[in-house]
Design a protein around this motif. Structure first.
Motif, PDB file in Angstrom:
ATOM      1  N   ASP A  34       0.856  -1.185   0.000  1.00 46.30           N
ATOM      2  CA  ASP A  34       0.000   0.000   0.000  1.00 46.30           C
ATOM      3  C   ASP A  34       0.894   1.238   0.000  1.00 46.30           C
ATOM      4  N   ALA A  38       0.329   9.014   3.450  1.00 43.34           N
ATOM      5  CA  ALA A  38       0.957   9.203   4.760  1.00 43.34           C
ATOM      6  C   ALA A  38       1.899   8.060   5.119  1.00 43.34           C
ATOM      7  N   GLU A 127      -8.460   0.831  -3.678  1.00 45.08           N
ATOM      8  CA  GLU A 127      -8.323   0.662  -2.220  1.00 45.08           C
ATOM      9  C   GLU A 127      -9.597   0.188  -1.505  1.00 45.08           C
ATOM     10  N   GLY A 146      -7.875   7.686   4.089  1.00 42.03           N
ATOM     11  CA  GLY A 146      -6.439   7.593   4.324  1.00 42.03           C
ATOM     12  C   GLY A 146      -5.854   8.941   4.695  1.00 42.03           C
ATOM     13  N   THR A 149      -6.734  10.902   0.736  1.00 37.65           N
ATOM     14  CA  THR A 149      -7.958  10.698  -0.025  1.00 37.65           C
ATOM     15  C   THR A 149      -9.048   9.976   0.778  1.00 37.65           C
ATOM     16  N   GLY A 170      -6.803  12.525   6.009  1.00 38.34           N
ATOM     17  CA  GLY A 170      -6.286  12.845   7.332  1.00 38.34           C
ATOM     18  C   GLY A 170      -5.319  14.018   7.346  1.00 38.34           C
ATOM     19  N   THR A 171      -4.589  14.198   6.239  1.00 30.14           N
ATOM     20  CA  THR A 171      -3.648  15.317   6.151  1.00 30.14           C
ATOM     21  C   THR A 171      -4.385  16.640   6.330  1.00 30.14           C
ATOM     22  N   GLN A 193      -2.810  11.794  16.510  1.00 32.09           N
ATOM     23  CA  GLN A 193      -2.697  10.337  16.668  1.00 32.09           C
ATOM     24  C   GLN A 193      -2.730   9.890  18.135  1.00 32.09           C
ATOM     25  N   THR A 234      -7.376   7.331   9.103  1.00 32.89           N
ATOM     26  CA  THR A 234      -8.121   8.464   9.655  1.00 32.89           C
ATOM     27  C   THR A 234      -9.315   8.003  10.491  1.00 32.89           C
ATOM     28  N   CYS A 236      -9.291   5.896  12.705  1.00 33.64           N
ATOM     29  CA  CYS A 236      -8.879   5.643  14.098  1.00 33.64           C
ATOM     30  C   CYS A 236      -9.451   6.722  15.007  1.00 33.64           C
ATOM     31  N   LEU A 237      -9.762   7.875  14.416  1.00 32.20           N
ATOM     32  CA  LEU A 237     -10.263   9.006  15.201  1.00 32.20           C
ATOM     33  C   LEU A 237     -11.520   8.617  15.981  1.00 32.20           C
TER      34      LEU A 237
HETATM   35  P1  ATP Z   1      -4.061   7.405   1.051  1.00 29.91           P
HETATM   36  O1  ATP Z   1      -4.819   6.103   1.080  1.00 29.91           O
HETATM   37  O2  ATP Z   1      -4.944   8.590   1.179  1.00 29.91           O
HETATM   38  O3  ATP Z   1      -3.067   7.541  -0.036  1.00 29.91           O
HETATM   39  P2  ATP Z   1      -2.538   6.297   3.297  1.00 29.91           P
HETATM   40  O4  ATP Z   1      -2.671   4.958   2.632  1.00 29.91           O
HETATM   41  O5  ATP Z   1      -1.202   6.720   3.727  1.00 29.91           O
HETATM   42  O6  ATP Z   1      -3.170   7.449   2.413  1.00 29.91           O
HETATM   43  P3  ATP Z   1      -3.656   5.393   5.802  1.00 29.91           P
HETATM   44  O7  ATP Z   1      -2.352   4.770   6.099  1.00 29.91           O
HETATM   45  O8  ATP Z   1      -4.869   4.548   5.701  1.00 29.91           O
HETATM   46  O9  ATP Z   1      -3.557   6.315   4.517  1.00 29.91           O
HETATM   47  O10 ATP Z   1      -3.982   6.514   6.902  1.00 29.91           O
HETATM   48  C1  ATP Z   1      -3.078   7.531   7.208  1.00 29.91           C
HETATM   49  C2  ATP Z   1      -3.795   8.635   7.962  1.00 29.91           C
HETATM   50  O11 ATP Z   1      -4.304   8.092   9.192  1.00 29.91           O
HETATM   51  C3  ATP Z   1      -2.861   9.784   8.351  1.00 29.91           C
HETATM   52  O12 ATP Z   1      -3.455  11.018   8.007  1.00 29.91           O
HETATM   53  C4  ATP Z   1      -2.731   9.631   9.862  1.00 29.91           C
HETATM   54  O13 ATP Z   1      -2.589  10.877  10.486  1.00 29.91           O
HETATM   55  C5  ATP Z   1      -4.049   9.010  10.234  1.00 29.91           C
HETATM   56  N1  ATP Z   1      -4.005   8.298  11.511  1.00 29.91           N
HETATM   57  C6  ATP Z   1      -3.217   7.257  11.843  1.00 29.91           C
HETATM   58  N2  ATP Z   1      -3.393   6.900  13.137  1.00 29.91           N
HETATM   59  C7  ATP Z   1      -4.323   7.740  13.630  1.00 29.91           C
HETATM   60  C8  ATP Z   1      -4.938   7.919  14.933  1.00 29.91           C
HETATM   61  N3  ATP Z   1      -4.625   7.131  15.951  1.00 29.91           N
HETATM   62  N4  ATP Z   1      -5.858   8.894  15.062  1.00 29.91           N
HETATM   63  C9  ATP Z   1      -6.191   9.696  14.034  1.00 29.91           C
HETATM   64  N5  ATP Z   1      -5.644   9.597  12.803  1.00 29.91           N
HETATM   65  C10 ATP Z   1      -4.726   8.639  12.601  1.00 29.91           C
END
Ligand code: ATP
Length: 272
Positions: A34, A38, A127, A146, A149, A170-171, A193, A234, A236-237
């Motif tokens: 993946d 982030a 995804e 994510g 997106t 999440g960004t 986080q 995201t 996880c929030l």
């Molecule tokens: P995309 O799919 O958008 O290209 P990605 O695959 O990197 O991004 P993920 O790995 O699913 O996305 O998620 C990353 C996001 O999750 C980040 O913005 C991060 O801040 C957020 N995140 C991770 N842990 C937590 C938490 N405990 N609470 C809130 N947000 C979190």
């Protein structure tokens, strides 16, 4: 309906595979890569989808789901592959990859990264559909939020009938926090986080979450959709599902740990 107990038990094992290496049950190994906005995550499963090992690294090699730093991505993917091979004591050969819906034009870029690291890419997915390999829902909508997106896959009778993706993730929550607290991005990211601070930051990030729920409202037919299934880091929030439920009027659920669902689902789809 999704079997939450099964999903939570399975995801707990995927999570544990970050620290622990589990002995594979049989022959070949499946890998899910993946490449995210982030994080870059790699999950290894055995042929029966039992978690074997998992590694991740924070990275900024994508923007809005599009690869902007090929060399940087390649370096990280190579390093993760090497780490996993060392842990398992075997070479990893095949992998599946996924990207946000609507960024299919960048499929090649993702594929070249995986190939450059020595993988044979045997499956390419979007995804949210990958996530449904874990959820296995027949009807409803999977929403993957994510870093960059928000993607969704609408399922009818076990088939994906629509996929959509928009560049809010999440960004954007982190940027809003950084602006409101007048702190650097990295500091805002670590506050976000920290589960102990979720209650405090929620009112600040809530409007962005409402916007994400608005994406679902735009594409989902409420009369036909019973449940929204959340995944992605995201989600996880704490309390995010309640905002979705209120904004859409659709019952919304998420597993205990939604972070590794998509990478695990990608790995499940790896063809051997
Ligand atoms: P995309 O799919 O958008 O290209 P990605 O695959 O990197 O991004 P993920 O790995 O699913 O996305 O998620 C990353 C996001 O999750 C980040 O913005 C991060 O801040 C957020 N995140 C991770 N842990 C937590 C938490 N405990 N609470 C809130 N947000 C979190």
């Amino acid at each position: 309906m999704m079997d939450m107990e099964r999903v939570n038990a399975y995801m707990a094992r995927v999570g544990a595979a970050q620290e622990q290496t589990f002995l594979p049950a049989s022959g070949k190994l499946k890998v899910g890569l993946d490449l995210g906005t982030a994080y870059i995550v790699m999950v290894v499963l055995d042929e029966e989808n039992n978690p074997v090992a998992c590694e991740k690294q924070a990275a900024s090699v994508l923007r809005d789901g599009v690869l902007i730093d090929y060399a940087g991505a390649l370096q990280i993917v190579r390093a993760l592959k090497e780490k996993l091979e060392k842990r398992i004591g075997r070479e990893l050969e095949q992998c599946a990859i996924a990207m946000p819906a609507g960024t299919e034009s960048s499929t090649r870029a993702h594929q070249y990264v995986a190939e450059g690291a020595g993988f044979e890419v045997t499956a390419v997915l979007d995804e949210p559909s990958a996530a449904n390999a874990v959820y296995q829902i027949e009807n409803g909508v999977v929403v993957d939020i994510g870093g960059g997106t928000t993607g969704l896959a609408i399922l009818r009778d076990g088939k994906v009938c629509r996929i959509e993706d928009e560049p809010t993730g999440g960004t954007h929550l982190t940027l809003v926090l950084a602006g409101n607290y007048r702190i650097p991005f990295e500091e805002a990211e670590s506050i976000k986080q920290d589960y102990a601070r979720h209650k405090e930051i929620f009112p600040v990030v809530r409007p962005v979450i409402e916007k994400m729920a608005g994406i679902v409202n735009r594409y989902v037919d409420k009369t036909e959709t019973e449940t929204i299934y959340l995944c992605g880091g995201t989600c996880c929030l704490t309390g995010i599902e309640e905002v979705f439920q209120r904004e859409t009027g659709i019952k919304t659920i998420k597993p205990a740990d939604p972070f590794l669902v998509t990478p695990a689902g990608i790995a499940m789809n790896c063809k051997l």
